[in-house]
Design a protein around this motif. Structure first.
Motif, short mmCIF file in Angstrom:
data_model
loop_
_atom_site.label_atom_id
_atom_site.label_comp_id
_atom_site.label_asym_id
_atom_site.label_seq_id
_atom_site.Cartn_x
_atom_site.Cartn_y
_atom_site.Cartn_z
N VAL A 1 0.85 -1.18 0.00
CA VAL A 1 0.00 0.00 0.00
C VAL A 1 0.90 1.24 0.00
O VAL A 1 1.99 1.23 0.57
CB VAL A 1 -0.95 -0.04 1.23
CG1 VAL A 1 -0.21 0.10 2.53
CG2 VAL A 1 -2.02 0.99 1.12
N ARG A 2 0.44 2.28 -0.72
CA ARG A 2 1.20 3.52 -0.73
C ARG A 2 0.77 4.37 0.45
O ARG A 2 -0.39 4.44 0.79
CB ARG A 2 0.86 4.28 -2.02
CG ARG A 2 2.06 4.83 -2.72
CD ARG A 2 1.65 5.52 -3.99
NE ARG A 2 2.05 6.90 -3.93
CZ ARG A 2 1.65 7.81 -4.82
NH1 ARG A 2 0.83 7.48 -5.78
NH2 ARG A 2 2.06 9.04 -4.72
N LYS A 3 1.72 5.01 1.10
CA LYS A 3 1.38 5.86 2.23
C LYS A 3 2.35 7.03 2.29
O LYS A 3 3.44 6.98 1.70
CB LYS A 3 1.46 5.06 3.53
CG LYS A 3 2.89 4.60 3.81
CD LYS A 3 3.10 3.98 5.16
CE LYS A 3 4.58 3.70 5.37
NZ LYS A 3 4.88 3.03 6.62
N LEU A 4 1.95 8.06 3.00
CA LEU A 4 2.87 9.15 3.30
C LEU A 4 3.44 8.89 4.70
O LEU A 4 2.69 8.67 5.64
CB LEU A 4 2.15 10.50 3.30
CG LEU A 4 1.68 10.99 1.93
CD1 LEU A 4 1.03 12.35 2.08
CD2 LEU A 4 2.83 11.06 0.94
N GLU A 5 4.73 8.89 4.80
CA GLU A 5 5.35 8.67 6.10
C GLU A 5 5.86 10.00 6.61
O GLU A 5 6.70 10.64 5.98
CB GLU A 5 6.50 7.68 5.92
CG GLU A 5 6.98 7.08 7.21
CD GLU A 5 8.05 6.02 6.95
OE1 GLU A 5 7.72 4.96 6.41
OE2 GLU A 5 9.22 6.30 7.27
N ASN B 1 8.37 16.12 10.73
CA ASN B 1 8.15 17.10 9.65
C ASN B 1 8.77 16.74 8.30
O ASN B 1 8.70 17.50 7.36
CB ASN B 1 8.60 18.51 10.06
CG ASN B 1 7.70 19.06 11.14
OD1 ASN B 1 6.60 18.53 11.36
ND2 ASN B 1 8.13 20.11 11.80
N LEU B 2 9.40 15.57 8.23
CA LEU B 2 9.86 15.09 6.93
C LEU B 2 8.79 14.17 6.36
O LEU B 2 8.34 13.24 7.03
CB LEU B 2 11.15 14.28 7.08
CG LEU B 2 12.43 15.10 7.17
CD1 LEU B 2 13.60 14.17 7.43
CD2 LEU B 2 12.64 15.88 5.88
N ALA C 1 -0.09 18.50 11.73
CA ALA C 1 0.34 17.16 12.10
C ALA C 1 0.69 17.06 13.58
O ALA C 1 0.32 16.09 14.25
CB ALA C 1 1.54 16.73 11.25
N PHE C 2 1.36 18.06 14.12
CA PHE C 2 1.81 17.92 15.53
C PHE C 2 0.63 17.86 16.49
O PHE C 2 0.74 17.33 17.59
CB PHE C 2 2.80 19.04 15.91
CG PHE C 2 2.18 20.37 16.22
CD1 PHE C 2 1.95 21.30 15.23
CD2 PHE C 2 1.82 20.70 17.53
CE1 PHE C 2 1.38 22.54 15.51
CE2 PHE C 2 1.24 21.93 17.83
CZ PHE C 2 1.01 22.85 16.82
N LYS C 3 -0.52 18.39 16.06
CA LYS C 3 -1.72 18.32 16.90
C LYS C 3 -2.17 16.86 17.09
O LYS C 3 -2.68 16.49 18.15
CB LYS C 3 -2.86 19.12 16.26
CG LYS C 3 -2.71 20.62 16.41
CD LYS C 3 -3.01 21.02 17.85
CE LYS C 3 -2.75 22.51 18.06
NZ LYS C 3 -2.82 22.85 19.51
N ILE C 4 -1.98 16.06 16.04
CA ILE C 4 -2.34 14.64 16.14
C ILE C 4 -1.51 13.96 17.24
O ILE C 4 -2.02 13.22 18.06
CB ILE C 4 -2.09 13.91 14.79
CG1 ILE C 4 -2.93 14.51 13.66
CG2 ILE C 4 -2.29 12.40 14.92
CD1 ILE C 4 -4.36 14.00 13.58
N SER D 1 6.62 11.52 17.22
CA SER D 1 6.67 12.47 16.10
C SER D 1 6.61 11.75 14.75
O SER D 1 7.11 12.23 13.75
CB SER D 1 7.96 13.30 16.19
OG SER D 1 9.07 12.43 16.19
N ARG D 2 5.96 10.59 14.75
CA ARG D 2 5.94 9.74 13.56
C ARG D 2 4.52 9.28 13.27
O ARG D 2 3.77 8.95 14.18
CB ARG D 2 6.79 8.50 13.86
CG ARG D 2 7.77 8.13 12.79
CD ARG D 2 8.24 6.68 12.94
NE ARG D 2 8.22 6.01 11.65
CZ ARG D 2 7.13 5.60 11.03
NH1 ARG D 2 5.95 5.74 11.59
NH2 ARG D 2 7.21 5.03 9.85
#
Lengths: 257, 257
Positions: free
Chosen positions: A9-13, A17-18, B128-131, B244-245
Motif C-alpha cells: 500500500v502507498r502511504k505518506l510517512e 516534519n519530513l 500534524a503535531f496536533k495529532i 513524532s511519527r
C-alpha cells in the motif's frame, strides 16, 4: 488469493516534519467460509493461508469435534473449506460470522459455566524460563507482524518444542490455525503450551480447553472472564509474559522455578 | 455492576525467579443488551459503563440512526439499554452478538462497496503535531488501560479539543462510546478527529464515516480493508501515530505540516 498474507500500500510517512511517499505492507483479511457435512458452518475474517488448519482448529475450539479422527475429508476451493465428518452432527446453521479479533460472547461464557469440574487435568509442568524462551521464539518467527505491525501469532509447543506456528489478523484465528496445525501432526495436547500474542477472554481459554492444552501463555493481558474460565477449566493462564517476567493467574503448580 | 471497570484478582508474579503472591486489577467485560423500539437489537461484550453512550454510538456507527435527534427516549435497566426512536425502523432481529474486540465482517465490507463516492466531504484540516498531542492526551487519560493493561481507548476531538473519551475491552466499543458521548454533546463531527488505540479494519472506518468524522488517527496498524474503506469513504486514515511519527494512508490534504 489463497496464501496472500499482506499487500503493498502507498502511504505518506511523516517523521519529524519530513514527509516521504513510500510503499508499505498491510495485512489482508478475507472472508473464509467453513462448511461441515455440506452445511454452512461459519465465516471467519482471516488471513487466507493455512485454510485447512484454520477450519480444523476452529471446529476443535468450537467444540464440534474432539480431534481429527472425526474428519473424513477436507476439500478447499477458493476461500471455502468443506469438511466432511465421519458422522452426522447437529448444529445451528448458518452460524454467525466470526469476526477479525474475537468471539467472546455470552453464549461462550454460559457454556463454560456448564462445566462442573476442570476439563484439563494434565499434570504436565515446565520450568518458567522455558515459557520466556517460547515467547521469544514465536516473536522471532512472526514475519507478518514484523512486516505489517497489524497481526497476531500463536504457537503450540509439545514437550518444549515448537510444533505449530501461525499468524493472522485475529488472535482467535491465529490460535485456531496453530491448534489445527498441531492436530494434523497428532500432537499430544496434554503436554503442550499454547503461546498467544493476544489478550485472553473466556472464549480463548475455551479453545485451549477443548483441545486439551494445560498451559496458555500470553504476552498480553487476561480479561476477567479469561481468568475465571481458566480457573474453572483447569488451565494454567499466564499473562504479560516477556523477558523474565510473567503473571500466573491459575494453576501455578504447572510452572516450576 | 454498572460502572465497574475492573476487578481485583489474585496472581503469582514471577520476576527473575522471585515469586510474589499479589493482588492485581483485571478488566471486566459483561454482556450489554441493546433494544430498539422494544425489539432486541444487539448484545455487546463491553465494560459496563457509559451504557447510554455505548448504545447511541453503536446505533450511529451501525447506520441505524444518523444523530441523537432521532432518539425519543433512552432507558437503562441493569445491563439493558432500551432506546425508543421517534420513528419505526426495520431491522433484522435478533442481530448477532457483537464481540469483545471486533465486528469486521463480510457484511460490512459489502456495505462499504455500495457507496459510490466519499461520504465524508469535510474540508477540516489540522497540523500534524496536533495529532501527536491528541494521542498523548488520550494515553494520559487511559486509566483503565494503565491499571489492567487489557483495554482500548478512543477520543473525539472537536477543533482540537477533547470532547469525548472512553475506554473498553474492545476497540470497537471504545469508539462507539466516544462517538456516543460526542453525539450527546452535539459535537460537529465534520470538524473532529477520532483517536483510537486499536487496529483499523473496514468496519471501524465505517463507524467514523457514518458519524461524519473526517480524520481517524490510530496508534496501531491499519488492515488492508481499513485502507480501502478509508479511500472509498473519504476519511483521512493515520496509523502508527506516536511521538513524532505517523503514516497517512488516505486523503493527506487534511494534515498540514
Amino acid at each position: 488469493m489463497i496464501g496472500t498474507f499482506k499487500t503493498i500500500v502507498r502511504k505518506l510517512e511523516l517523521n519529524k516534519n519530513l514527509i516521504e511517499d513510500v510503499l508499505d505492507e498491510v495485512a489482508i483479511e478475507t472472508p473464509v467460509k467453513i462448511y461441515v457435512n455440506e452445511k454452512f458452518y461459519a465465516t471467519l475474517m482471516a488471513i487466507p493461508n493455512q485454510l485447512q488448519e484454520l477450519a480444523i482448529g476452529f471446529l476443535i475450539g468450537d467444540g464440534l469435534i474432539k480431534n481429527i479422527n472425526e474428519i473424513k475429508k477436507v476439500e478447499i476451493k477458493d476461500l471455502n473449506v468443506k469438511i466432511e465428518l465421519k458422522t452426522e452432527k447437529n448444529f445451528i446453521s448458518p452460524k454467525k460470522t466470526i469476526l477479525t479479533a474475537c468471539t467472546s460472547s455470552e453464549e461462550f461464557l454460559n457454556q463454560i459455566l456448564k462445566f462442573e469440574e476442570p476439563i484439563v487435568e494434565s499434570n504436565y509442568a515446565i520450568k518458567a524460563f522455558k515459557i520466556f524462551e517460547m515467547i521469544e521464539e514465536c516473536i522471532k518467527k512472526a514475519e507478518v507482524y514484523k512486516a505489517t505491525g497489524g497481526t497476531h501469532f500463536a504457537g503450540v509447543f509439545q514437550n518444549e518444542e515448537l510444533k505449530a506456528f501461525s499468524e493472522d489478523v485475529g488472535r482467535h484465528n491465529a490460535v485456531d490455525k496453530a491448534i489445527g496445525v498441531a492436530a494434523l501432526k497428532n500432537v499430544d495436547f496434554q503436554k503442550t503450551v499454547l503461546v498467544s500474542s493476544g489478550r485472553q477472554p473466556a472464549d480463548m481459554i475455551l479453545k485451549a480447553a477443548r483441545a486439551g492444552i494445560p498451559i496458555l501463555a500470553s504476552m498480553r493481558a487476561p480479561l476477567m472472564s479469561g481468568v475465571n474460565a481458566a480457573r474453572i477449566l483447569g488451565i494454567t493462564l499466564i499473562g504479560f509474559a516477556r523477558k523474565s517476567r510473567m503473571n500466573i493467574y491459575s494453576f501455578p503448580e504447572r510452572i516450576l522455578i
